[in-house]
Design an enzyme around this catalytic site. Structure first.
Site, PDB file in Angstrom:
ATOM      1  N   ASP A   8       0.797  -1.313   0.545  1.00  0.00           N
ATOM      2  CA  ASP A   8       0.028   0.330   0.362  1.00  0.00           C
ATOM      3  C   ASP A   8       0.823   1.269  -0.238  1.00  0.00           C
ATOM      4  OD1 ASP A   8      -2.746   1.300   0.396  1.00  0.00           O
ATOM      5  OD2 ASP A   8      -1.589   2.133   2.181  1.00  0.00           O
ATOM      6  N   ASP A  10      -0.337   4.876   0.468  1.00  0.00           N
ATOM      7  CA  ASP A  10      -0.519   5.906   1.693  1.00  0.00           C
ATOM      8  C   ASP A  10      -0.359   5.501   3.188  1.00  0.00           C
ATOM      9  OD1 ASP A  10      -1.854   8.679   3.198  1.00  0.00           O
ATOM     10  OD2 ASP A  10      -3.611   7.179   2.516  1.00  0.00           O
TER      11      ASP A  10
HETATM   12  P1  B16 Z   1      -6.935   9.678  -4.282  1.00  0.00           P
HETATM   13  P2  B16 Z   1      -3.864   3.664  -0.103  1.00  0.00           P
HETATM   14  C1  B16 Z   1      -5.627   5.304  -0.571  1.00  0.00           C
HETATM   15  O1  B16 Z   1      -4.694   5.429  -0.955  1.00  0.00           O
HETATM   16  C2  B16 Z   1      -5.634   6.647   1.109  1.00  0.00           C
HETATM   17  O2  B16 Z   1      -5.071   5.945   2.042  1.00  0.00           O
HETATM   18  C3  B16 Z   1      -7.273   7.400   1.073  1.00  0.00           C
HETATM   19  O3  B16 Z   1      -7.404   8.359   2.097  1.00  0.00           O
HETATM   20  C4  B16 Z   1      -8.056   7.891  -0.267  1.00  0.00           C
HETATM   21  O4  B16 Z   1      -9.228   8.640  -0.100  1.00  0.00           O
HETATM   22  C5  B16 Z   1      -7.745   6.796  -1.349  1.00  0.00           C
HETATM   23  O5  B16 Z   1      -6.187   6.507  -1.853  1.00  0.00           O
HETATM   24  C6  B16 Z   1      -7.514   7.750  -2.940  1.00  0.00           C
HETATM   25  O6  B16 Z   1      -6.624   8.682  -3.073  1.00  0.00           O
HETATM   26  O7  B16 Z   1      -8.384  10.767  -3.193  1.00  0.00           O
HETATM   27  O8  B16 Z   1      -5.367  10.299  -3.971  1.00  0.00           O
HETATM   28  O9  B16 Z   1      -7.090   9.318  -5.220  1.00  0.00           O
HETATM   29  O10 B16 Z   1      -3.438   3.315   0.847  1.00  0.00           O
HETATM   30  O11 B16 Z   1      -4.777   3.139  -0.907  1.00  0.00           O
HETATM   31  O12 B16 Z   1      -2.334   4.006  -0.348  1.00  0.00           O
HETATM   32 MG    MG Z   2      -2.907   2.796   3.087  1.00  0.00          MG
END
Ligand code: B16
Ligand code: MG
Length: 214
Positions: A8, A10
């Site tokens: 993952d 974020d």
């Molecule tokens: P975006 P991950 C996720 O990343 C985040 O944890 C989540 O908080 C966010 O809403 C989602 O990506 C979408 O992100 O708005 O940049 O498309 O943890 O799956 O790496």
């Molecule tokens: Mg994450």
């Protein structure tokens, strides 16, 4: 036998979760919607639009579809403002060391992120070079806890889910990994989640889990 690892982004490889918090907080404040770190934890791994719906569930008024689209777009602009300022120095040294160590053992590595901003993040931080495949919010139709993003990552690596580990910080991500048939490693928030197969304290602990022991 484990042959690949899907990370993952974020909350695992990077701490962009702080930027998500700040951007959503600005939107919530604008509409006087209560929002704190606890609500933010519910957004981990969840898509942008689903995150907005969770935030709006704390409001006592209804929002039109057009308003929701504007709010999501504004949040994303604020978030990308933070991302554009990122540099390779935002990646911890021990994160790079772990990625290099695992690659050195011949494991294939992939990113499995819900974020549509993954390409910008990887470019700003110079992380792309460690990965054999990228699966992100731009190539999926179902977001975590659906396993699609991880199944595609394993497919891009030419591996079966049973040959891969998923490393996650979110409950939705652990659920997605389990649903896809992956061994799950949980870090941060997910280290305390009952469904996590292997909780770890830091990414440096990853090469030491029994399934990766050499
Ligand atoms: P975006 P991950 C996720 O990343 C985040 O944890 C989540 O908080 C966010 O809403 C989602 O990506 C979408 O992100 O708005 O940049 O498309 O943890 O799956 O790496
Ligand atoms: Mg994450």
């Amino acid at each position: 036998m484990i042959k690949g690892i899907v990370f993952d982004l974020d909350g695992v490889l990077l701490f962009t979760d702080r930027f998500h918090y700040l951007a959503w907080k600005a939107i919530a404040d604008q509409y006087q919607i209560p929002f704190d770190e606890k609500v933010n934890d519910r957004l981990r791994g969840v898509s942008r639009r689903e995150s907005l719906d969770i935030i709006l569930s704390y409001s006592d008024r209804d929002f039109s579809e057009a308003e929701k689209e504007d709010m999501a777009a504004e949040k994303n602009e604020l978030y990308r403002g933070y991302l554009r300022k990122m540099t390779p120095a935002d990646v911890r040294d021990d994160t790079r060391a772990v990625l290099e160590r695992l690659r050195g053992r011949g494991l294939k590595l992939a990113v499995g992120s819900s974020s549509k901003n993954t390409p910008l993040i990887l470019e700003k931080t110079d992380l792309a070079k460690y990965f054999d495949a990228i699966s992100d919010g731009n190539n999926i139709t179902h977001s975590k806890p659906h396993p699609e993003v991880f199944l595609k990552a394993a497919d891009y690596l030419n591996l079966q889910p049973s040959e891969c580990i998923v490393v996650e910080d979110a409950e939705a991500g652990i659920d997605a990994g389990a649903a896809g048939g992956f061994l799950t490693v949980g870090i941060g928030y997910a280290a305390h989640y009952a469904k996590t197969d292997r909780p770890i304290q830091s990414l440096s602990d990853l090469p030491e889990i029994p399934e990766l022991a050499v």
